[in-house]
Design an enzyme around this catalytic site. Sequence first.
Site, PDB file in Angstrom:
ATOM      1  CE  LYS A 285      -3.660  -2.524   2.382  1.00  0.00           C
ATOM      2  NZ  LYS A 285      -4.315  -2.786   3.682  1.00  0.00           N
ATOM      3  CB  ILE A 286       3.372   2.827   1.724  1.00  0.00           C
ATOM      4  CG1 ILE A 286       2.125   3.545   2.266  1.00  0.00           C
ATOM      5  CG2 ILE A 286       4.534   3.810   1.657  1.00  0.00           C
ATOM      6  CD1 ILE A 286       2.298   4.153   3.652  1.00  0.00           C
TER       7      ILE A 286
END
Length: 312
Positions: A285-286
């Site tokens: 997600k990052i």
Amino acid sequence: MINREDLLKNPVEDIALRDLEKYSDIVNVFDKIYGFSSEGIVRGSKILKEMIKDADLRFLSFTANLVSTGLRGLFADLVKRGYFNIIVTTGGTIDHDLARSFGGVYYKGSFDIDDAMLKDLEIHRLGNVLVPFESYGKVIEEIVRKFLPEIAKDKKEIPAYELLWEFGKRISDSNSILRAAYEKKVPVIVPGIVDGSFGTNLFIQSQFLNFKINLFEDMRLIKDLVFSCKKSGALIIGGGISKHHTIWWNQFKDGLDYAVYVTTAQEYDGSLSGAKPREAISWNKIRPNAKHATIYGDATIIVPILAASLLS
């Protein structure tokens, strides 16, 4: 016995970026101090500035409680000035923004006021913000009953973000987040839109108007924005569904390129709200090489500091 009038004397006031101009160099002070939480503010400020220059998709994610405070006007101003081009938030944001746009007044109070007494006086308490009954539920119900029939006349099924633009179009309050989003055509994504007074009133009115919200179209929009952007970044204030929805969709482009978290939650309990950016890296997600920072503190203090630094 305390009188109702004694409690409802000092209204909460919205702020704008112009109120922060004389504090635009304050981050330089924290940079000199450096130790402990100051370093997070400095790092977060630098990342936020770079994100706004470099990322073409810029998320502003926040929880609804902040919209009961003067940060409401600041969020609206950040949108109007083009710092962010997509909002992800919760159902309560719509409630508070509509209520305060159409005459509802919130007041300065205390965490320690007797809540049983407040109930008898017909006052809600949101932390240390006091919300008179007549400034909340009744206002929202009247707004939905007034505007939804004319919206539904032309559109029997509508994406939630377009519905919120329709309500924003009908707001004249310059401090309104929905008004700013409508003017700038910034989508307001509310995955939990049914959770609150606005959503409940939509449901009630839909029984008479044959009206439906199409949340899949909101998902399609955020999907298209994420897939088509070159770089994405997010200022994520608080946790819960607004935080998760923001980072969730960014996993499909291998993660956010920039992320600044403002939170009071801790990670020891395994909660999403307390999870640091490094945990999101494990979920894609990052990005592993993303620039990220976590700032611990009350958003009503931290966010104005970050916003002021954008003016320097």
